[in-house]
Design a protein around this motif. Structure first.
Motif, PDB file in Angstrom:
ATOM      1  N   PHE A 115      43.947  29.825  65.174  1.00 32.81           N
ATOM      2  CA  PHE A 115      45.226  29.463  65.778  1.00 32.81           C
ATOM      3  C   PHE A 115      46.380  29.908  64.886  1.00 32.81           C
ATOM      4  O   PHE A 115      46.189  30.181  63.703  1.00 32.81           O
ATOM      5  CB  PHE A 115      45.306  27.939  65.962  1.00 32.81           C
ATOM      6  CG  PHE A 115      44.265  27.376  66.868  1.00 32.81           C
ATOM      7  CD1 PHE A 115      44.517  27.225  68.223  1.00 32.81           C
ATOM      8  CD2 PHE A 115      43.014  27.006  66.375  1.00 32.81           C
ATOM      9  CE1 PHE A 115      43.562  26.710  69.072  1.00 32.81           C
ATOM     10  CE2 PHE A 115      42.040  26.487  67.215  1.00 32.81           C
ATOM     11  CZ  PHE A 115      42.321  26.335  68.574  1.00 32.81           C
ATOM     12  N   LEU A 122      37.343  22.770  66.845  1.00 35.89           N
ATOM     13  CA  LEU A 122      37.957  23.190  68.114  1.00 35.89           C
ATOM     14  C   LEU A 122      39.333  22.588  68.366  1.00 35.89           C
ATOM     15  O   LEU A 122      39.943  22.863  69.377  1.00 35.89           O
ATOM     16  CB  LEU A 122      37.067  22.869  69.319  1.00 35.89           C
ATOM     17  CG  LEU A 122      35.614  23.352  69.273  1.00 35.89           C
ATOM     18  CD1 LEU A 122      34.936  23.056  70.605  1.00 35.89           C
ATOM     19  CD2 LEU A 122      35.531  24.835  68.966  1.00 35.89           C
ATOM     20  N   PHE A 123      39.816  21.768  67.449  1.00 40.10           N
ATOM     21  CA  PHE A 123      41.146  21.222  67.679  1.00 40.10           C
ATOM     22  C   PHE A 123      42.148  21.933  66.790  1.00 40.10           C
ATOM     23  O   PHE A 123      41.889  22.172  65.617  1.00 40.10           O
ATOM     24  CB  PHE A 123      41.158  19.718  67.441  1.00 40.10           C
ATOM     25  CG  PHE A 123      40.160  19.036  68.307  1.00 40.10           C
ATOM     26  CD1 PHE A 123      40.243  19.172  69.686  1.00 40.10           C
ATOM     27  CD2 PHE A 123      39.124  18.318  67.768  1.00 40.10           C
ATOM     28  CE1 PHE A 123      39.300  18.591  70.509  1.00 40.10           C
ATOM     29  CE2 PHE A 123      38.183  17.721  68.580  1.00 40.10           C
ATOM     30  CZ  PHE A 123      38.266  17.863  69.955  1.00 40.10           C
ATOM     31  N   ALA A 124      43.278  22.198  67.396  1.00 36.48           N
ATOM     32  CA  ALA A 124      44.193  23.123  66.767  1.00 36.48           C
ATOM     33  C   ALA A 124      45.249  22.399  65.954  1.00 36.48           C
ATOM     34  O   ALA A 124      46.409  22.349  66.320  1.00 36.48           O
ATOM     35  CB  ALA A 124      44.848  23.976  67.850  1.00 36.48           C
ATOM     36  N   PRO A 146      50.094  20.150  65.953  1.00 36.29           N
ATOM     37  CA  PRO A 146      49.152  20.863  66.819  1.00 36.29           C
ATOM     38  C   PRO A 146      49.705  22.224  67.224  1.00 36.29           C
ATOM     39  O   PRO A 146      50.918  22.402  67.345  1.00 36.29           O
ATOM     40  CB  PRO A 146      49.016  19.944  68.031  1.00 36.29           C
ATOM     41  CG  PRO A 146      50.244  19.106  68.035  1.00 36.29           C
ATOM     42  CD  PRO A 146      50.780  19.054  66.648  1.00 36.29           C
ATOM     43  N   SER A 147      48.818  23.169  67.400  1.00 36.27           N
ATOM     44  CA  SER A 147      49.248  24.498  67.816  1.00 36.27           C
ATOM     45  C   SER A 147      48.581  24.878  69.124  1.00 36.27           C
ATOM     46  O   SER A 147      47.405  24.618  69.318  1.00 36.27           O
ATOM     47  CB  SER A 147      48.871  25.535  66.765  1.00 36.27           C
ATOM     48  OG  SER A 147      48.901  26.830  67.329  1.00 36.27           O
ATOM     49  N   GLY A 148      49.340  25.467  70.006  1.00 36.15           N
ATOM     50  CA  GLY A 148      48.754  25.922  71.256  1.00 36.15           C
ATOM     51  C   GLY A 148      48.539  27.413  71.263  1.00 36.15           C
ATOM     52  O   GLY A 148      48.168  27.987  72.273  1.00 36.15           O
ATOM     53  N   GLU A 149      48.793  28.042  70.113  1.00 41.99           N
ATOM     54  CA  GLU A 149      48.691  29.501  70.070  1.00 41.99           C
ATOM     55  C   GLU A 149      47.322  29.922  69.584  1.00 41.99           C
ATOM     56  O   GLU A 149      47.077  30.027  68.382  1.00 41.99           O
ATOM     57  CB  GLU A 149      49.749  30.062  69.114  1.00 41.99           C
ATOM     58  CG  GLU A 149      51.120  29.961  69.669  1.00 41.99           C
ATOM     59  CD  GLU A 149      51.811  31.321  69.677  1.00 41.99           C
ATOM     60  OE1 GLU A 149      53.010  31.341  69.880  1.00 41.99           O
ATOM     61  OE2 GLU A 149      51.133  32.352  69.454  1.00 41.99           O
TER      62      GLU A 149
END
Lengths: 310, 113
Positions: B71, B85-87, B95-98
């Motif tokens: 990420f 698996l968590f960003a 948290p990152s969604g990229e």
């Protein structure tokens, strides 16, 4: 010497595929020099006049190698042992390459018609059909909606959705656990798209497989009902990770289920920090106004981007 | 079931490429499978065993390279790997969604002769 067939020409070995093209009339003069006896399997096709002297009078522009299998001993021409070496073919292609290409085709087809396309994913029983039915009713005259719905069997959902008066196409997948771009492409041909500007696709209820298949949608909508437990996003991260929108459904049941709202929101944030979250009840209509506003906004942005609508 | 259809697609892509290269046998098929692809390597192995008999790839080895999820943290301008698996950025914990890598499902290469 060419690495592929040992033919003596320089040969091209492009980065992608280990294959080369011969000029028409090119002859294969194989010099074979070991004494082993072995059978000889050619994968290339021979013309009727072909004999085993390895001169190829036919022009061929196809990728071509002279690999032999040496399993059995019954063979009388000598070989250069180097010609049978193992080769590596670089492929580097997505396994779902074909699906991805068909999905792009669907995307282009729908964009050209000004359709905003949403793919609804969730586990079975989280309320997709009811939510879509109430959405269609709520969106009414502002957005002209068509629906494609996928299930393994029955057209029960399509019948429920037709109550809204919207055009509906049911895809029955048989045993397939997800919709793919080809099925959606076929369904698009059956749907009367005249005057529609919103297409809702209800995927097969499944939190695993549909995540892998692009259908050509603009947005993925993943439903999480309050009856499922707040940790669903942590248990099934890939599908929530791919969500543009997470819809918390059935919030009218929240109290009865002991739904912990803060934990649910925190878990969604953790897995899908960029997703828009809506808390909705198709039964009471709660949250549907915000949902409707969101879709209208998306549709306006879509129009603004479309040079043909200016 | 999912892995069976994924493996079917992978095998048909691999066999197509092998035929184009005029292969008589496929010895190895190498796949790259991302941690966030939603596909389990064990189930792919199982599907491979079921699907290859009678094909050029009968008895071939299936080599699966796992691609970890990576990420991008915009705040720290760094890339980070996430094993669970968590960003969440290990530095700033936001948290990152990229997602930069981790969704791959590809046929990387073949060993043929």
């Amino acid at each position: 010497m060419c690495e592929n067939c040992g033919c003596g020409l320089p040969g091209e070995t492009p980065a992608g595929v280990s294959a080369h093209h011969h000029e028409p009339g090119h002859e294969h003069g194989h010099e074979h020099d070991h004494g082993q006896e072995h059978s000889h399997e050619h994968e290339h096709e021979h013309g009727p006049g072909h004999h085993h002297g390895h001169d190829h009078p036919h022009p061929h522009a196809h990728p071509h190698t002279h690999a032999h299998s040496h399993a059995e001993a019954d063979h009388d021409h000598p070989h250069d042992a180097g010609g049978e070496a193992r080769r590596t073919v670089e492929v580097r292609r997505a396994i779902l390459d074909k699906n991805d290409r068909l999905a792009e085709r669907n995307r282009g087809f729908c964009r050209a018609r000004g359709l905003l396309v949403l793919n609804f994913l969730s586990s079975p029983g989280s309320g997709k059909t009811t939510f879509i039915r109430e959405s269609v009713r709520k969106l009414g005259p502002d957005l002209k909606t068509g629906v494609i719905v996928g299930d393994l069997a029955t057209d029960n959902d399509a019948r429920r959705l037709r109550e809204t008066g919207a055009p509906v196409v049911q895809i029955t997948t048989g045993t397939v656990c997800h919709l793919d771009a080809e099925m959606v492409g076929r369904a698009l041909k059956q749907l009367d798209l005249t005057n529609l500007n919103l297409l809702l696709i209800e995927n097969v209820g499944n939190l695993v497989c549909p995540a892998s298949y692009d259908l050509g949608e603009d947005m993925r909508i993943v439903l999480l009902s309050v009856t499922e437990g707040e940790d669903k996003p942590l248990k099934y991260p890939p599908i929530f990770q791919s969500a543009d929108v997470v819809l918390i459904s059935k919030i009218d049941l929240a109290q009865a289920c002991g739904h912990d709202r803060d934990t649910a929101l925190a878990n969604i944030r953790r897995v899908a920090p960029k997703a828009r979250v809506f808390e909705t009840s198709a039964k009471t209509g709660q949250g549907l106004d915000a949902w409707r506003e969101f879709l209208l906004q998306q549709q306006r942005e879509r129009k603004a981007l479309d040079p043909l609508s200016l | 079931m999912h892995e069976l259809s994924i493996m079917q697609s992978a095998l048909s892509l691999a066999l197509d490429q092998a035929r184009q290269a005029r292969a008589v046998r496929v010895h190895t098929i190498r796949l790259r499978i991302g941690a966030l692809s939603g596909v389990a390597p064990d189930a792919l192995e199982f599907a491979f065993e079921a699907l290859t008999p009678g094909t050029m790839a009968e008895g071939a080895e299936l080599a699966i390279e796992r691609v970890p999820a990576r990420f991008w943290c915009a705040a720290c301008t760094r890339e980070f790997q996430s094993d669970d698996l968590f960003a969440e950025c290990p530095d700033c914990h936001s948290p990152s969604g990229e997602l930069r890598a981790g969704r791959e499902m590809e046929v990387a290469s073949l060993e043929i002769d």
